[in-house]
Enzyme design. Sequence first.
Site, mmCIF file in Angstrom:
data_model
loop_
_atom_site.group_PDB
_atom_site.id
_atom_site.type_symbol
_atom_site.label_atom_id
_atom_site.label_comp_id
_atom_site.label_asym_id
_atom_site.label_seq_id
_atom_site.Cartn_x
_atom_site.Cartn_y
_atom_site.Cartn_z
ATOM 1 N N GLU A 54 14.645 -7.122 -87.101
ATOM 2 C CA GLU A 54 13.893 -6.002 -87.690
ATOM 3 C C GLU A 54 13.094 -5.253 -86.637
ATOM 4 O O GLU A 54 12.695 -4.117 -86.846
ATOM 5 C CB GLU A 54 12.849 -6.543 -88.684
ATOM 6 N N ASP B 171 10.640 -24.727 -79.082
ATOM 7 C CA ASP B 171 10.429 -26.098 -78.622
ATOM 8 C C ASP B 171 11.158 -27.072 -79.555
ATOM 9 O O ASP B 171 11.077 -26.944 -80.779
ATOM 10 C CB ASP B 171 8.920 -26.373 -78.657
HETATM 11 C C1 GLC Z 1 9.372 -30.127 -75.505
HETATM 12 C C2 GLC Z 1 8.441 -29.634 -74.443
HETATM 13 C C3 GLC Z 1 7.664 -30.808 -73.931
HETATM 14 C C4 GLC Z 1 6.862 -31.384 -75.067
HETATM 15 C C5 GLC Z 1 7.759 -31.744 -76.240
HETATM 16 C C6 GLC Z 1 6.960 -31.970 -77.491
HETATM 17 O O1 GLC Z 1 10.324 -30.972 -75.003
HETATM 18 O O2 GLC Z 1 9.169 -28.972 -73.453
HETATM 19 O O3 GLC Z 1 6.831 -30.474 -72.858
HETATM 20 O O4 GLC Z 1 6.191 -32.534 -74.648
HETATM 21 O O5 GLC Z 1 8.660 -30.716 -76.544
HETATM 22 O O6 GLC Z 1 6.465 -30.751 -77.963
#
Ligand code: GLC
Length: 518
Positions: free
Chosen positions: A252, A203
């Site tokens: 790993e 993310d």
């Molecule tokens: C990313 C995720 C989104 C979230 C953001 C903060 O863009 O896809 O849904 O709100 O990160 O974590």
Amino acid sequence: MSEHWWRDAVIYQVYPRSFADANGDGMGDLEGIRSRIPYLAKLGVDAIWLSPFYASPQKDAGYDVSDYRAIDPRFGGLEDFDRMLETAHEAGIRLIVDLVPNHTSSEHVWFQAALAAAPGSPERERYHFRDVDPADPQTPPNNWQSIFGGPAWTRTPDGAQWYLHLFDSSQPDLNWDNAEVHEEFESVLRFWLDRGVDGFRIDVAHGMVKAPGLPDTGGDGTIEMIGTTQAPFFDQDGVHDIYRTWRPIIEEYEGDRIFVAEAWTDSAERRSLYLRPDELHQAFNFDLVLAPFGAVDFRKAIDSEIANNAGVGAPCTWVLSNHDVQRHVTRYGGGETGLARARAATQLLLSLPGVVYVYQGEELGLNEVLDLPAEVREDPSFHRTNGEQIGRDGCRVPLPWTREGVSLGFGPAGEPWLPQPADWTDLSVEAEDGVEGSTLEFYRKAIAIRKGHKATGLTWLADPGDDAFAFDNGALVAVVNFSDEPVPVEAYGEEVLLTSTPLVDGELPGGAAVWFKK
Ligand code: GLC
């Protein structure tokens, strides 16, 4: 089959709270997912990417993690996770989980400890805290704005310091200059790798590292995540050092496991840096999410992705929809036209070289739900901007599985956490299953044909008309008509493998795609 499964896989995104609800509380769960693995197997996908299911106060639908090693009780427990993973593996489906390293929840023990500790303490060093200027206590340390609206800084409850949050105030940013942060995430990676996951979607993979000194951005500090320009908190060169330490860890483990980056960058060139051989395996290409439905824009995005990824030896990674953007049926105009174009674009993606991500419900032709009442909306971006940003709830409405029932088969009982439109009855799995020409059967067929016709490259052929293009991918010939007028396609082949909309007198209708046998 290519040497590595992840170079040409079809990967299905499951958004846990909206996929399937086994316990009838109106929110999806892991047991619901497990019960629908046969559906995913029949669809023909190679892997699932599962959005966060970790312990979380759910201020940003789970992207605010309070414990990276625990399952949120709304979704189940670790036993449910293990069972679901086992069922997926038995069905030959791999599982990629979501890792959220840019920020934690404000309820994470680290942030709670930081608030309880003094300014300058090691506990506060794990985040970005800055002193309040007594002469100017209302002005934050810099001009950064939250992606969800409003300032990116909030004052601690005692008012003595500010803390940084690029997203909601419940999502404090971690300080990636801190060694403990590195150690913790390496340990979290191992925790899930030991449990048997096949990889991680990272993310905000272009976040984490901030420019030294946290300098102001240009302008008023407002930066959009989608289609972003350079910012002192995104796409900093230092972030690549993190991935160079993570790659040996995943290597790993047996089983060809992967990292996929959510990296919104300025250009395909910048994105491809994340894909160097000692970093990540895939990075979503969002250019087609941003592109209008048209031959010129699509061709440009395709050419640039292929050229840049070839430079680093990484597969192209195509996507049209996910839980953050408006569903592509609606982006392309909605109604019958939007659906026809969406199917054409999907068929196109499935014939490009590389990996294709499918977002849950697109295989049913679901549209964005535009008319959700304000009181049911949960997206923090809606609330932080007083509705100025409509937010992302409209693409997160629970799936319709049956024609009838309180939640159209989403769960055995209980109102779904977001209301489903009445006309989704006709878009339910039950309504489309086995029905020739339905979007579900179209996806099943397209994915099955793709398996026997894996692209080995892409050679453009003469255009069949304005706003239409054709190419040979080494295994089949594809023609896509982005215009509203039919184009003649007889010259491209004799035997039709698949059309998104049937040909009429040898012509491909507007907003349609066709594959010919070579
Ligand atoms: C990313 C995720 C989104 C979230 C953001 C903060 O863009 O896809 O849904 O709100 O990160 O974590």
